[in-house]
Design a protein around this motif. Structure first.
Motif, PDB file in Angstrom:
ATOM      1  N   TYR A   1       0.861  -2.717   9.352  1.00 19.61           N
ATOM      2  CA  TYR A   1       1.198  -1.470   8.654  1.00 19.61           C
ATOM      3  C   TYR A   1       0.285  -0.339   9.110  1.00 19.61           C
ATOM      4  O   TYR A   1      -0.898  -0.552   9.383  1.00 19.61           O
ATOM      5  N   VAL A   2       0.862   0.868   9.168  1.00 18.11           N
ATOM      6  CA  VAL A   2       0.106   2.100   9.399  1.00 18.11           C
ATOM      7  C   VAL A   2       0.561   3.122   8.367  1.00 18.11           C
ATOM      8  O   VAL A   2       1.659   3.012   7.817  1.00 18.11           O
ATOM      9  N   HIS A   3      -0.281   4.122   8.128  1.00 19.11           N
ATOM     10  CA  HIS A   3       0.099   5.178   7.190  1.00 19.11           C
ATOM     11  C   HIS A   3       1.281   5.936   7.762  1.00 19.11           C
ATOM     12  O   HIS A   3       1.383   6.140   8.971  1.00 19.11           O
ATOM     13  N   GLN A   4       2.182   6.364   6.898  1.00 20.26           N
ATOM     14  CA  GLN A   4       3.412   7.021   7.353  1.00 20.26           C
ATOM     15  C   GLN A   4       3.132   8.270   8.185  1.00 20.26           C
ATOM     16  O   GLN A   4       3.921   8.614   9.064  1.00 20.26           O
ATOM     17  N   ASP A   5       2.003   8.942   7.964  1.00 19.25           N
ATOM     18  CA  ASP A   5       1.657  10.124   8.757  1.00 19.25           C
ATOM     19  C   ASP A   5       1.334   9.768  10.210  1.00 19.25           C
ATOM     20  O   ASP A   5       1.434  10.610  11.095  1.00 19.25           O
ATOM     21  N   ASN A   6       0.934   8.536  10.464  1.00 23.27           N
ATOM     22  CA  ASN A   6       0.555   8.094  11.810  1.00 23.27           C
ATOM     23  C   ASN A   6       1.610   7.210  12.460  1.00 23.27           C
ATOM     24  O   ASN A   6       1.392   6.719  13.565  1.00 23.27           O
ATOM     25  N   PHE A   7       2.743   7.008  11.797  1.00 19.94           N
ATOM     26  CA  PHE A   7       3.728   6.037  12.270  1.00 19.94           C
ATOM     27  C   PHE A   7       4.234   6.348  13.679  1.00 19.94           C
ATOM     28  O   PHE A   7       4.229   5.475  14.552  1.00 19.94           O
ATOM     29  N   GLU A   8       4.673   7.566  13.924  1.00 17.46           N
ATOM     30  CA  GLU A   8       5.240   7.909  15.238  1.00 17.46           C
ATOM     31  C   GLU A   8       4.199   7.767  16.342  1.00 17.46           C
ATOM     32  O   GLU A   8       4.493   7.234  17.415  1.00 17.46           O
ATOM     33  N   GLN A   9       2.993   8.259  16.105  1.00 15.05           N
ATOM     34  CA  GLN A   9       1.934   8.160  17.099  1.00 15.05           C
ATOM     35  C   GLN A   9       1.590   6.695  17.378  1.00 15.05           C
ATOM     36  O   GLN A   9       1.396   6.300  18.524  1.00 15.05           O
ATOM     37  N   ALA A  10       1.522   5.879  16.336  1.00 13.04           N
ATOM     38  CA  ALA A  10       1.212   4.457  16.497  1.00 13.04           C
ATOM     39  C   ALA A  10       2.314   3.742  17.262  1.00 13.04           C
ATOM     40  O   ALA A  10       2.046   2.911  18.129  1.00 13.04           O
TER      41      ALA A  10
ATOM     42  N   ILE B   1      -6.360   5.348  14.612  1.00 15.39           N
ATOM     43  CA  ILE B   1      -5.285   5.235  13.631  1.00 15.39           C
ATOM     44  C   ILE B   1      -5.585   4.028  12.748  1.00 15.39           C
ATOM     45  O   ILE B   1      -5.626   2.896  13.241  1.00 15.39           O
ATOM     46  N   PRO B   2      -5.810   4.243  11.465  1.00 14.38           N
ATOM     47  CA  PRO B   2      -6.044   3.101  10.573  1.00 14.38           C
ATOM     48  C   PRO B   2      -4.805   2.197  10.517  1.00 14.38           C
ATOM     49  O   PRO B   2      -3.679   2.682  10.430  1.00 14.38           O
ATOM     50  N   ALA B   3      -5.043   0.908  10.592  1.00 18.34           N
ATOM     51  CA  ALA B   3      -3.952  -0.068  10.546  1.00 18.34           C
ATOM     52  C   ALA B   3      -4.439  -1.314   9.824  1.00 18.34           C
ATOM     53  O   ALA B   3      -5.633  -1.618   9.839  1.00 18.34           O
ATOM     54  N   VAL B   4      -3.510  -2.029   9.186  1.00 12.72           N
ATOM     55  CA  VAL B   4      -3.844  -3.277   8.505  1.00 12.72           C
ATOM     56  C   VAL B   4      -2.812  -4.349   8.851  1.00 12.72           C
ATOM     57  O   VAL B   4      -1.632  -4.048   9.038  1.00 12.72           O
ATOM     58  N   VAL B   5      -3.287  -5.579   8.938  1.00  8.79           N
ATOM     59  CA  VAL B   5      -2.410  -6.723   9.140  1.00  8.79           C
ATOM     60  C   VAL B   5      -2.433  -7.521   7.845  1.00  8.79           C
ATOM     61  O   VAL B   5      -3.501  -7.864   7.335  1.00  8.79           O
ATOM     62  N   ILE B   6      -1.251  -7.795   7.315  1.00 11.28           N
ATOM     63  CA  ILE B   6      -1.130  -8.552   6.071  1.00 11.28           C
ATOM     64  C   ILE B   6      -0.471  -9.894   6.364  1.00 11.28           C
ATOM     65  O   ILE B   6       0.581  -9.951   7.015  1.00 11.28           O
TER      66      ILE B   6
ATOM     67  N   ILE C   1       0.847  -1.181   0.000  1.00  9.08           N
ATOM     68  CA  ILE C   1       0.000   0.000   0.000  1.00  9.08           C
ATOM     69  C   ILE C   1       0.891   1.243   0.000  1.00  9.08           C
ATOM     70  O   ILE C   1       1.801   1.366   0.818  1.00  9.08           O
ATOM     71  N   LYS C   2       0.608   2.164  -0.917  1.00  6.91           N
ATOM     72  CA  LYS C   2       1.430   3.364  -1.045  1.00  6.91           C
ATOM     73  C   LYS C   2       1.368   4.204   0.231  1.00  6.91           C
ATOM     74  O   LYS C   2       0.299   4.428   0.792  1.00  6.91           O
ATOM     75  N   ASP C   3       2.529   4.677   0.666  1.00  8.97           N
ATOM     76  CA  ASP C   3       2.686   5.558   1.831  1.00  8.97           C
ATOM     77  C   ASP C   3       2.381   4.884   3.162  1.00  8.97           C
ATOM     78  O   ASP C   3       2.153   5.564   4.150  1.00  8.97           O
ATOM     79  N   TRP C   4       2.370   3.569   3.220  1.00  7.47           N
ATOM     80  CA  TRP C   4       2.165   2.856   4.483  1.00  7.47           C
ATOM     81  C   TRP C   4       3.499   2.271   4.923  1.00  7.47           C
ATOM     82  O   TRP C   4       4.315   1.868   4.104  1.00  7.47           O
TER      83      TRP C   4
END
Length: 68
Positions: free
Chosen positions: A50-59, A30-35, A2-5
């Motif tokens: 995976y989380v979106h790069q904008d939420n990475f630090e917070q996650a 925070i949107p997250a997905v397990v692959i 996924i782009k930017d995740w």
């Protein structure tokens, strides 16, 4: 992928990642997905969270905080 995740974590069993995903989405919105990247007949590979790069630090901080 996924782009930017960004990869936040990986696991052999995935149940812990599903719990982290649930915590991130419900408690922190925070949107997250397990692959699943396992090859089932041989039990090779891992599950990845995976989380979106904008939420990475917070996650990342939320997961560290939940372990304490």
């Amino acid at each position: 992928m996924i782009k930017d995740w960004t990869l936040l974590g990986s696991s052999q069993h995935g149940i812990d990642l599903e719990l982290q995903k649930l915590m991130l989405t419900e408690s922190y919105e925070i949107p997250a997905v397990v692959i699943n990247k396992k090859i089932s007949p041989y039990d090779l590979g891992v599950f990845e969270l995976y989380v979106h790069q904008d939420n990475f630090e917070q996650a990342k901080l939320a997961i560290i905080e939940s372990k304490n």
